[in-house]
Design a protein around this motif. Structure first.
Motif, PDB file in Angstrom:
ATOM      1  N   UNK A 214     -46.761 -31.610 -35.950  1.00 26.03           N
ATOM      2  CA  UNK A 214     -47.486 -31.248 -37.175  1.00 26.03           C
ATOM      3  C   UNK A 214     -48.938 -31.707 -37.094  1.00 26.03           C
ATOM      4  N   UNK A 215     -49.154 -32.898 -36.539  1.00 29.82           N
ATOM      5  CA  UNK A 215     -50.506 -33.415 -36.345  1.00 29.82           C
ATOM      6  C   UNK A 215     -51.327 -32.431 -35.512  1.00 29.82           C
ATOM      7  N   UNK A 216     -50.762 -31.991 -34.394  1.00 26.31           N
ATOM      8  CA  UNK A 216     -51.448 -31.053 -33.492  1.00 26.31           C
ATOM      9  C   UNK A 216     -51.837 -29.786 -34.263  1.00 26.31           C
ATOM     10  N   UNK A 217     -50.886 -29.205 -34.958  1.00 27.17           N
ATOM     11  CA  UNK A 217     -51.139 -27.955 -35.678  1.00 27.17           C
ATOM     12  C   UNK A 217     -52.196 -28.133 -36.776  1.00 27.17           C
ATOM     13  N   UNK A 218     -52.054 -29.188 -37.558  1.00 25.98           N
ATOM     14  CA  UNK A 218     -52.961 -29.381 -38.691  1.00 25.98           C
ATOM     15  C   UNK A 218     -54.383 -29.699 -38.258  1.00 25.98           C
ATOM     16  N   UNK A 219     -54.553 -30.569 -37.253  1.00 26.30           N
ATOM     17  CA  UNK A 219     -55.928 -30.903 -36.850  1.00 26.30           C
ATOM     18  C   UNK A 219     -56.599 -29.724 -36.155  1.00 26.30           C
ATOM     19  N   UNK A 220     -55.812 -28.896 -35.469  1.00 25.37           N
ATOM     20  CA  UNK A 220     -56.401 -27.705 -34.839  1.00 25.37           C
ATOM     21  C   UNK A 220     -56.793 -26.681 -35.891  1.00 25.37           C
ATOM     22  N   UNK A 221     -56.053 -26.636 -36.974  1.00 25.51           N
ATOM     23  CA  UNK A 221     -56.368 -25.714 -38.058  1.00 25.51           C
ATOM     24  C   UNK A 221     -57.602 -26.188 -38.840  1.00 25.51           C
ATOM     25  N   UNK A 222     -57.634 -27.478 -39.181  1.00 26.91           N
ATOM     26  CA  UNK A 222     -58.730 -28.010 -40.004  1.00 26.91           C
ATOM     27  C   UNK A 222     -59.943 -28.458 -39.190  1.00 26.91           C
ATOM     28  N   UNK A 223     -59.733 -28.734 -37.899  1.00 26.44           N
ATOM     29  CA  UNK A 223     -60.763 -29.271 -36.995  1.00 26.44           C
ATOM     30  C   UNK A 223     -61.284 -30.634 -37.457  1.00 26.44           C
ATOM     31  N   UNK A 224     -60.426 -31.375 -38.197  1.00 22.57           N
ATOM     32  CA  UNK A 224     -60.754 -32.712 -38.689  1.00 22.57           C
ATOM     33  C   UNK A 224     -59.593 -33.644 -38.366  1.00 22.57           C
TER      34      UNK A 224
ATOM     35  N   UNK B 265     -55.050 -46.938 -31.215  1.00 27.40           N
ATOM     36  CA  UNK B 265     -55.890 -46.627 -32.368  1.00 27.40           C
ATOM     37  C   UNK B 265     -55.211 -45.450 -33.064  1.00 27.40           C
ATOM     38  N   UNK B 266     -55.057 -45.583 -34.374  1.00 26.59           N
ATOM     39  CA  UNK B 266     -54.272 -44.612 -35.139  1.00 26.59           C
ATOM     40  C   UNK B 266     -55.140 -43.537 -35.782  1.00 26.59           C
ATOM     41  N   UNK B 267     -54.614 -42.314 -35.776  1.00 25.16           N
ATOM     42  CA  UNK B 267     -55.297 -41.158 -36.370  1.00 25.16           C
ATOM     43  C   UNK B 267     -54.283 -40.327 -37.144  1.00 25.16           C
ATOM     44  N   UNK B 268     -54.779 -39.593 -38.133  1.00 26.85           N
ATOM     45  CA  UNK B 268     -53.922 -38.786 -38.986  1.00 26.85           C
ATOM     46  C   UNK B 268     -54.496 -37.388 -39.162  1.00 26.85           C
ATOM     47  N   UNK B 269     -53.623 -36.458 -39.492  1.00 29.63           N
ATOM     48  CA  UNK B 269     -54.037 -35.089 -39.776  1.00 29.63           C
ATOM     49  C   UNK B 269     -54.324 -34.901 -41.264  1.00 29.63           C
TER      50      UNK B 269
ATOM     51  N   UNK C  22     -63.537 -39.367 -41.755  1.00 26.16           N
ATOM     52  CA  UNK C  22     -63.285 -38.100 -41.055  1.00 26.16           C
ATOM     53  C   UNK C  22     -63.938 -38.138 -39.681  1.00 26.16           C
ATOM     54  N   UNK C  23     -63.235 -37.589 -38.705  1.00 23.50           N
ATOM     55  CA  UNK C  23     -63.776 -37.451 -37.353  1.00 23.50           C
ATOM     56  C   UNK C  23     -63.647 -35.977 -36.973  1.00 23.50           C
TER      57      UNK C  23
ATOM     58  N   UNK D 159     -52.930 -25.645 -28.287  1.00 25.48           N
ATOM     59  CA  UNK D 159     -52.802 -25.152 -29.663  1.00 25.48           C
ATOM     60  C   UNK D 159     -54.047 -24.385 -30.087  1.00 25.48           C
ATOM     61  N   UNK D 160     -55.225 -24.903 -29.772  1.00 22.73           N
ATOM     62  CA  UNK D 160     -56.465 -24.206 -30.132  1.00 22.73           C
ATOM     63  C   UNK D 160     -56.516 -22.820 -29.490  1.00 22.73           C
ATOM     64  N   UNK D 161     -56.120 -22.725 -28.226  1.00 19.92           N
ATOM     65  CA  UNK D 161     -56.097 -21.421 -27.543  1.00 19.92           C
ATOM     66  C   UNK D 161     -55.119 -20.469 -28.221  1.00 19.92           C
ATOM     67  N   UNK D 162     -53.949 -20.988 -28.624  1.00 21.30           N
ATOM     68  CA  UNK D 162     -52.959 -20.121 -29.272  1.00 21.30           C
ATOM     69  C   UNK D 162     -53.466 -19.602 -30.614  1.00 21.30           C
ATOM     70  N   UNK D 163     -54.376 -20.351 -31.234  1.00 20.31           N
ATOM     71  CA  UNK D 163     -54.972 -19.934 -32.507  1.00 20.31           C
ATOM     72  C   UNK D 163     -56.229 -19.093 -32.312  1.00 20.31           C
TER      73      UNK D 163
END
Length: 192
Positions: free
Chosen positions: A55-65, A94-98, A118-119, A164-168
């Motif tokens: 879900x993290x992969x999908x969401x960050x690729x969608x939002x780019x954040x 180091x922890x990151x979230x979508x 935000x990053x 994921x980015x390529x698939x989108x």
């Protein structure tokens, strides 16, 4: 009938292979049941973290954040429960979230003085992931308020994100790379 006899013989051999003079038969079965439950919990935890990672992969690729927690001393860190360095010490994470809300839910206890930041995904991939690989750190994705989450190798995470980015049909603008294909190509060259 044959399978019932084989199961009974197997159980008998299993019981006899343990010292049942010190441990009663029902104690033996109960202890094995506790072990079985612990293994089931670990499996469920593993599945949960993998689902949240996807879900993290999908969401960050969608939002780019990507979201992180930061205070005046730096970013929120943890220690691996799966990986150790050459000295036998847990590798740093180091922890990151979508999602901003999930990141915010972790602002407590040791992280109570942190704020959500935000990053941009491009900066995360080319600066954070590559830098963390160079520093022998892991990336924690989707940690929950109990500090339970997925531990990702930085270069492997870059490959998951580029896939994921390529698939989108999306690309990113980087400072050091000519797009996700260039980044992917260079990461694969390092891994192989």
């Amino acid at each position: 009938m044959k399978s019932l006899i084989i199961a009974a013989v197997s159980l008998t051999l299993l019981v006899l292979s343990h010292n049942t003079t010190e441990m009663g038969f029902f104690d033996f079965l109960f202890n094995n049941k506790k072990l079985e439950n612990k293994q089931r919990e670990q499996f469920q935890d593993s599945v949960t973290t993998q689902i949240r990672h996807k879900e993290f992969i999908k969401k960050v690729c969608d939002s780019k954040i990507v979201y992180a927690l930061k205070n005046s001393e730096g970013f929120a860190t943890s220690s691996s429960v799966q990986f150790e360095d050459k000295k036998g010490k847990p590798i740093g994470i180091i922890c990151f979230w979508a999602e901003k809300a999930r990141a915010k839910s972790c602002i407590k206890e040791n992280w109570k003085n942190y704020k959500v930041v935000e990053v941009p995904l491009a900066a995360f991939m080319e600066n954070w992931c590559i830098g963390m690989e160079n520093d022998n750190l892991l990336i924690g994705t989707g940690f929950d308020e109990n500090m339970f989450g997925y531990e990702a190798e930085p270069l492997e995470l870059i490959l998951e994100l580029t896939t994921e980015l390529k698939s989108l049909g999306k690309d990113l603008e980087f400072r050091k790379f000519k797009g996700i294909s260039d980044l992917e190509k260079q990461v694969k060259a390092i891994i192989e």
